[in-house]
Motif scaffolding. Sequence first.
Motif, PDB file in Angstrom:
ATOM      1  N   THR A 132       1.010  -1.452  -0.316  1.00  0.00           N
ATOM      2  CA  THR A 132      -0.183  -0.148  -0.368  1.00  0.00           C
ATOM      3  C   THR A 132       0.678   1.674  -0.132  1.00  0.00           C
ATOM      4  O   THR A 132       1.832   1.356   0.650  1.00  0.00           O
ATOM      5  N   TYR A 133       0.491   2.091  -1.327  1.00  0.00           N
ATOM      6  CA  TYR A 133       1.092   3.446  -0.872  1.00  0.00           C
ATOM      7  C   TYR A 133       0.368   5.099  -0.977  1.00  0.00           C
ATOM      8  O   TYR A 133      -0.313   4.891  -1.972  1.00  0.00           O
ATOM      9  N   LYS A 134       0.237   5.614  -0.058  1.00  0.00           N
ATOM     10  CA  LYS A 134      -0.315   6.630  -0.061  1.00  0.00           C
ATOM     11  C   LYS A 134       0.812   8.261  -0.083  1.00  0.00           C
ATOM     12  O   LYS A 134       1.274   8.407   0.866  1.00  0.00           O
ATOM     13  N   MET A 171       3.784   9.364  -7.106  1.00  0.00           N
ATOM     14  CA  MET A 171       4.741   7.470  -7.981  1.00  0.00           C
ATOM     15  C   MET A 171       5.560   8.039  -8.984  1.00  0.00           C
ATOM     16  O   MET A 171       4.142   7.656  -9.892  1.00  0.00           O
ATOM     17  N   ILE A 174      -1.707  -4.448  -4.479  1.00  0.00           N
ATOM     18  CA  ILE A 174      -1.089  -3.595  -4.416  1.00  0.00           C
ATOM     19  C   ILE A 174      -2.130  -2.479  -4.208  1.00  0.00           C
ATOM     20  O   ILE A 174      -3.328  -2.228  -5.688  1.00  0.00           O
ATOM     21  N   LYS A 175      -1.873  -1.480  -2.872  1.00  0.00           N
ATOM     22  CA  LYS A 175      -2.739  -0.006  -3.527  1.00  0.00           C
ATOM     23  C   LYS A 175      -2.436   0.950  -3.161  1.00  0.00           C
ATOM     24  O   LYS A 175      -1.476   1.275  -2.721  1.00  0.00           O
ATOM     25  N   ILE A 176      -2.325   1.552  -4.506  1.00  0.00           N
ATOM     26  CA  ILE A 176      -1.914   3.336  -4.567  1.00  0.00           C
ATOM     27  C   ILE A 176      -2.547   4.375  -5.054  1.00  0.00           C
ATOM     28  O   ILE A 176      -3.554   3.901  -5.418  1.00  0.00           O
ATOM     29  N   ASN A 177      -2.290   5.009  -3.840  1.00  0.00           N
ATOM     30  CA  ASN A 177      -3.160   6.561  -3.876  1.00  0.00           C
ATOM     31  C   ASN A 177      -2.327   7.483  -3.913  1.00  0.00           C
ATOM     32  O   ASN A 177      -2.002   8.296  -2.710  1.00  0.00           O
ATOM     33  N   ALA A 178      -1.980   7.780  -5.140  1.00  0.00           N
ATOM     34  CA  ALA A 178      -1.107   9.416  -5.258  1.00  0.00           C
ATOM     35  C   ALA A 178      -1.769  10.799  -5.943  1.00  0.00           C
ATOM     36  O   ALA A 178      -2.670  10.386  -6.415  1.00  0.00           O
ATOM     37  N   PHE A 234       0.865   9.590 -11.068  1.00  0.00           N
ATOM     38  CA  PHE A 234       1.219   8.146 -11.336  1.00  0.00           C
ATOM     39  C   PHE A 234       1.473   8.244 -12.474  1.00  0.00           C
ATOM     40  O   PHE A 234       0.939   8.579 -13.341  1.00  0.00           O
ATOM     41  N   ILE A 276      -5.599   1.331  -8.370  1.00  0.00           N
ATOM     42  CA  ILE A 276      -4.297   2.976  -8.351  1.00  0.00           C
ATOM     43  C   ILE A 276      -5.535   3.967  -8.842  1.00  0.00           C
ATOM     44  O   ILE A 276      -5.987   4.164  -9.051  1.00  0.00           O
TER      45      ILE A 276
END
Length: 278
Positions: free
Chosen positions: A9-11, A15, A29-33, A37, A52
Amino acid sequence: QMKVRRDFTYKGFNMRLAGQSSLLANNWIKINASDVFHLKAKSSVTAPYLVISARTVTLSDESVLEGSVDPTVIMRLVDLSSLNVTAVYSITVDDNAAMYASLLTLIAPHISVLASGAMLASGLGYGGNDTLAGPGHGYNSTTGECLYTCAGYGGNGGSCGHPEDRVGQAYGSLFRPDLPGSSDGHPVTEEKDTGRAGGLITIHAGETLLVEGYIMADALPGKDGESRASGGGIYITTQKILGFGFITALGGDHGLAEVGKKKRRSVDNIIGGGDNVR
């Protein structure tokens, strides 16, 4: 290369991956930009389940966003891979970059698939037999000319030219496709693989969808070249579609298949499955 045993997980603000870098996980995979991105320079993000979100999402320079660790394994599982991409402003796929998943969903005001870019669910629908084959799977043929009849989806699948054979039936919504395609029902083995169904692509472009590249959820042939699976589903909502690219969800490409009330035939007269595009 960064490998994660299970979840990632990315916040954060941005990214960006480049220089053939890769991020892999065995599950989520969880990405919150909050802003950008961006994948470029042959970088990749891969997991069975991907989410994403960003202000802008961009793939370029042969980068890959893939909702599957191994597509050949996914075909044997009940759960299909998924990739959900949401952007506040735009999603862009360009320059030999691609998104792959069994269930591919994109939501943004502006979505662009530029020349040589691709959004793909081909060969990532249901596969195998029993519960893995999908709701429109084919059946064991009584004639012996084909081991199994063809899968259906947007229309019924075909037989081997014998009307007494039971074929794969149409299923799902005619006006809002919401399921992947089905296989012919033949067990997938090391020796025999009679084609893989297309997955499901859902696109909600609030203002514009530009297609100069490829949006495809086709059935693909198996190891022995046969293809009796059905094409997948593609559902698009937008105010305007632009471009001269390709949007396809073709059934098994060997023959005659019912799509609504239309039929199509190939030269070798083997029968293909239905598809569903709206």
